[in-house]
Motif scaffolding. Structure first.
Motif, short mmCIF file in Angstrom:
data_model
loop_
_atom_site.label_atom_id
_atom_site.label_comp_id
_atom_site.label_asym_id
_atom_site.label_seq_id
_atom_site.Cartn_x
_atom_site.Cartn_y
_atom_site.Cartn_z
N PHE A 170 0.84 -1.21 0.00
CA PHE A 170 0.00 0.00 0.00
C PHE A 170 0.87 1.26 0.00
CE2 PHE A 170 -2.04 3.40 2.42
CZ PHE A 170 -3.08 3.68 1.54
N LYS A 171 1.93 1.24 0.82
CA LYS A 171 2.80 2.42 0.92
C LYS A 171 3.50 2.68 -0.43
CE LYS A 171 5.61 5.15 3.54
NZ LYS A 171 5.36 5.94 4.71
N ARG A 172 3.97 1.58 -1.05
CA ARG A 172 4.69 1.74 -2.32
C ARG A 172 3.77 2.30 -3.39
NH1 ARG A 172 6.77 -3.60 -1.82
NH2 ARG A 172 5.74 -4.12 -3.78
N ILE A 173 2.59 1.70 -3.49
CA ILE A 173 1.64 2.12 -4.53
C ILE A 173 1.17 3.54 -4.26
CG2 ILE A 173 -0.73 1.71 -5.36
CD1 ILE A 173 1.26 -0.12 -6.62
N SER A 174 0.83 3.83 -2.99
CA SER A 174 0.27 5.15 -2.70
C SER A 174 1.34 6.21 -2.95
CB SER A 174 -0.29 5.24 -1.29
OG SER A 174 0.70 4.92 -0.36
N ALA A 175 2.59 5.91 -2.60
CA ALA A 175 3.66 6.89 -2.81
C ALA A 175 3.86 7.13 -4.31
CB ALA A 175 4.94 6.41 -2.16
N LYS A 176 3.88 6.03 -5.07
CA LYS A 176 4.10 6.15 -6.52
C LYS A 176 3.00 6.99 -7.16
CE LYS A 176 6.01 3.08 -9.95
NZ LYS A 176 7.42 3.23 -9.68
N PHE A 177 1.76 6.65 -6.78
CA PHE A 177 0.62 7.37 -7.32
C PHE A 177 0.66 8.83 -6.88
CE2 PHE A 177 -3.78 8.83 -6.64
CZ PHE A 177 -4.22 8.80 -7.95
N PHE A 178 0.96 9.03 -5.60
CA PHE A 178 0.91 10.36 -5.03
C PHE A 178 1.86 11.34 -5.74
CE2 PHE A 178 3.06 13.16 -1.91
CZ PHE A 178 2.05 14.10 -1.82
N TYR A 179 3.11 10.91 -5.96
CA TYR A 179 4.08 11.82 -6.57
C TYR A 179 3.67 12.21 -7.98
CZ TYR A 179 7.24 11.13 -2.67
OH TYR A 179 7.78 11.11 -1.42
N ARG A 180 3.04 11.29 -8.70
CA ARG A 180 2.62 11.60 -10.06
C ARG A 180 1.36 12.47 -10.07
NH1 ARG A 180 5.89 7.73 -9.59
NH2 ARG A 180 7.38 7.31 -11.23
N PHE A 181 0.47 12.18 -9.16
CA PHE A 181 -0.75 12.96 -9.01
C PHE A 181 -0.39 14.40 -8.65
CE2 PHE A 181 -3.90 14.43 -5.81
CZ PHE A 181 -5.05 14.40 -6.58
N LEU A 182 0.55 14.53 -7.72
CA LEU A 182 0.97 15.86 -7.27
C LEU A 182 1.56 16.66 -8.42
CD1 LEU A 182 1.28 17.68 -4.86
CD2 LEU A 182 3.48 16.66 -4.41
N ASN A 183 2.34 15.99 -9.23
CA ASN A 183 2.97 16.69 -10.35
C ASN A 183 1.95 17.20 -11.34
OD1 ASN A 183 5.57 17.43 -10.73
ND2 ASN A 183 6.29 15.33 -10.87
#
Ligand code: UDP
Ligand code: MG
Length: 329
Positions: free
Chosen positions: A132-145
């Motif tokens: 969950f942490k890996r996926i959420s972090a990956k998604f989060f950084y791209r979403f933020l960008n």
């Protein structure tokens, strides 16, 4: 030529890892051809962290400790470290040894070879972290960008090396809600990546539960983007168009008899729920920005210091003996 280095280590309830972190860092720093110090920022730990840190600081005068009066959060702890380091270079590193201290010499090399002011570490892999942490972090950084007005490098944490021009400019920033990795990108200067493998946590549990992750995500979104506000107005515009079409359909339908509007419970419910939702959402987005304005206007310090160790040698005007961060002086 850079002659001095601070390593800033924020710690919150890290009694299981702190001694090991200190020893591994010390070993690396001893081999560097420059003056170095470690600044541990104890972010209101309620376990044995404070005691261990004070023992380390008593035995080793190159270790400085800033203890907060309560838990103010990781970003505030890193901010305090940067506010109080008076060296040419600073490395920000987690206490849990996920970011290997042994990389510091190579980071300094990269900085000097590239004539850069920032070396930011990019995670190639994340070992030992939950799916969950890996996926959420990956998604989060791209979403933020997607939202951000500043291009933020993906998969980058706060593990980085900065030089004194960046430290100086960072310390001039007045905003209280700091998303440090974003602010450093925003500052500009020459920034180069450094790829590394993220290790599993040495011991203990993550100190970033879901609630803290969400807080960091909202800060980064709200402080680096006005897009949510724009999206709110687009949604408003879109729903007005739909409302107009619905109204036309209902009115003409009544006159020309192509709607059977009387029993229209379904369409009424859909319209009420839809517009109610859009309104609540847009008010919520507005509220989030207003809440941040409220926090900024109150102008409270980002942290309150309870105790500082091994700062005696420094100018007290810089070391802030009234327990308020530098940024307020
Ligand atoms: N930390 C902190 N204050 C907090 C939460 C975390 O100073 O409120 C520190 C923590 O001790 C660690 C670093 O921030 O040195 C990163 O936290 P952690 O390793 O738990 O986060 P993760 O790597 O799981 O994202
Ligand atoms: Mg960690």
């Amino acid at each position: 030529m850079n002659a001095s280095l601070s390593v800033i280590v924020p710690c919150f309830n890290e009694e299981e890892v702190i001694s090991e972190s200190y020893h591994r860092l010390k070993k690396v720093l001893e081999q560097l051809p420059l003056f170095s110090q470690i600044i541990f920022v104890n972010d209101g730990s309620i376990d044995g962290t404070e005691k261990i840190l004070s023992e380390i600081a008593h035995a080793d005068k190159t270790v400085k400790v800033i203890s907060f009066s309560r838990n103010f959060g990781h970003q505030n702890a890193v901010t305090a470290g940067l506010n109080y380091c008076l060296t040419d270079l600073a490395v920000v590193i987690d206490a849990d040894l996920q970011d290997p201290p042994e990389l510091i010499p190579a980071m300094i090399d990269t900085l000097e070879k590239n004539n850069a002011q920032v070396v930011y570490c990019v995670r190639k892999h994340r070992k030992g972290e939950r799916f969950f942490k890996r996926i959420s972090a990956k998604f989060f950084y791209r979403f933020l960008n997607f939202f951000s007005e500043v291009r933020l490098p993906v998969d980058t944490g706060d593990f980085r090396l900065v030089d004194k021009s960046v430290i100086r400019e960072f310390n001039k920033l007045h905003e209280k809600g700091k998303y440090i990795r974003g602010l450093i990108v925003w500052l500009g200067f020459k920034q180069v990546p450094f790829y590394y493998e993220r290790e599993p946590r040495f011991a203990g549990e993550t100190k970033y539960p879901f609630s803290k992750m969400m807080k960091l995500a909202t800060t980064s979104l709200l402080y680096f983007s006005k897009k949510p506000l724009k999206i709110a107005s687009y949604m408003g515009f879109f729903s007005v168009i739909i409302a107009l079409l619905l109204a036309l359909w209902a009115i003409f339908g009544k006159f020309f008899g192509f709607t059977n509007a009387d029993p229209g419970w379904t369409s009424l419910m859909v319209a009420v729920v839809f517009f109610g939702g859009v309104q609540l959402l847009t008010v919520g987005i507005l509220g989030a920005y207003i809440g941040n304005l409220f926090d900024e206007i109150k102008d409270r310090p980002e942290y309150v210091i309870k105790e500082m160790m091994n700062f005696e040698a420094e100018n007290s005007a810089k070391a802030g003996d009234d327990g308020i961060g530098l940024q307020n002086k």
